[in-house]
Write a protein that holds these residues in place. Structure first.
Motif, short mmCIF file in Angstrom:
data_model
loop_
_atom_site.label_atom_id
_atom_site.label_comp_id
_atom_site.label_asym_id
_atom_site.label_seq_id
_atom_site.Cartn_x
_atom_site.Cartn_y
_atom_site.Cartn_z
N HIS A 96 0.83 -1.20 0.00
CA HIS A 96 0.00 0.00 0.00
C HIS A 96 0.87 1.26 0.00
CE1 HIS A 96 -3.51 -2.52 0.77
NE2 HIS A 96 -2.82 -3.11 1.73
N GLY A 97 2.07 1.15 -0.50
CA GLY A 97 2.95 2.29 -0.57
C GLY A 97 3.84 2.47 0.65
N GLY A 98 3.63 1.64 1.66
CA GLY A 98 4.45 1.71 2.86
C GLY A 98 5.33 0.49 2.99
N GLU A 99 5.87 0.29 4.18
CA GLU A 99 6.71 -0.88 4.39
C GLU A 99 6.66 -1.32 5.86
OE1 GLU A 99 10.97 1.47 5.03
OE2 GLU A 99 10.57 0.48 3.11
N TYR A 100 6.94 -2.59 6.06
CA TYR A 100 7.02 -3.15 7.41
C TYR A 100 8.49 -3.16 7.84
CZ TYR A 100 2.31 -5.07 6.64
OH TYR A 100 0.97 -5.23 6.38
N THR A 101 8.74 -2.72 9.06
CA THR A 101 10.09 -2.80 9.62
C THR A 101 10.15 -3.84 10.74
OG1 THR A 101 9.59 -1.01 11.18
CG2 THR A 101 10.58 -0.40 9.07
#
Length: 241
Positions: A96-101
């Motif tokens: 969705h345009g983000g990322e998981y860290t």
């Protein structure tokens, strides 16, 4: 009679073995997925059927496979729920345009009141399955009780069946990815109307309704005319005094 008795005895014994096997399997902490299709979203139901050697259950900790990033646990009124997070070696896109860290490494349910040995409960976890058809995903679970604990963490060796283990970890096997289905009827209708509008001159839903209305009025007028002609013919056919 002896043959009949032996046959009945053998049948009863076989039935008993089947029931015993089913009882043994149902005694494990289990996982039931809504789907096992690779890449699909699934709802996992983790079942806890009993306590620890008769002792009431106080906590259930469910470990997530490394391939699982995000998990949404369902709220269970009798339990507090906690997600234990773990940092990822590298960020992962969330689509969705983000990322998981970080990822959900474990989900822990703690009983507000101990779950008695003779009762069962279940926990639901929503997550997306990895796109790896044929892969086995294990969800090792540690069941803590008022006295003692049971670790449902055993994994079968290569060529070994999980049924041979005393405390097998709940697991599922990913199946083929779901084929893309046809669009719903309402979506198809909307697409058809949009295409027609783009072409210009296509009949829309409102046009169809107007056309049907016009046909109805014409039929009504013709029917009234036929009724009038029929009445006139009847009057002419009557004898004149």
């Amino acid at each position: 009679m002896r043959k009949l008795s032996r046959a009945l005895g053998a049948t009863t014994l076989a039935a008993g073995l089947v029931v015993a096997g089913a009882t043994s399997a149902s005694a494990h902490v289990t996982v039931t997925p809504s789907t096992t299709a690779a890449g699909a979203y699934t709802l996992l139901t983790m079942g806890v059927p009993h306590g620890c050697e008769g002792s009431s259950t106080t906590k259930v900790s469910i470990q997530m496979p490394e391939q699982i990033i995000a998990v949404t646990p369902s709220v269970n009124p009798g339990w507090d729920v906690e997600k234990v997070m773990e940092d990822l070696p590298e960020p992962v896109e969330d689509g969705h345009g983000g990322e998981y860290t970080e990822r959900v490494a474990e989900v822990v349910y703690t009983a507000k009141e101990p779950l008695p040995d003779g009762l069962r409960d279940a926990f639901e976890l929503s997550l997306k399955l990895p796109e790896a058809e044929g892969e086995t995903l294990a969800f090792p679970a540690v069941q803590e009780c008022e006295e003692g604990e049971t670790g449902w963490v055993q994994l079968p060796a290569e060529g070994q069946s999980a049924d041979e283990l005393e405390y097998p970890a709940p697991s599922i096997v990913l199946t083929a990815a779901e084929a893309e289905g046809d669009a719903p009827a309402e979506d198809e209708a909307a697409d058809t109307e949009q295409a027609a509008a783009a072409d210009g001159g296509a009949t829309t839903t409102s046009d169809t309704g107007s056309g049907t209305s016009a046909v109805s009025w014409i039929a009504l007028v013709l029917g009234a005319g036929g009724l009038a002609l029929g009445l006139l013919a009847f009057l002419r056919s009557r004898p004149q005094n």
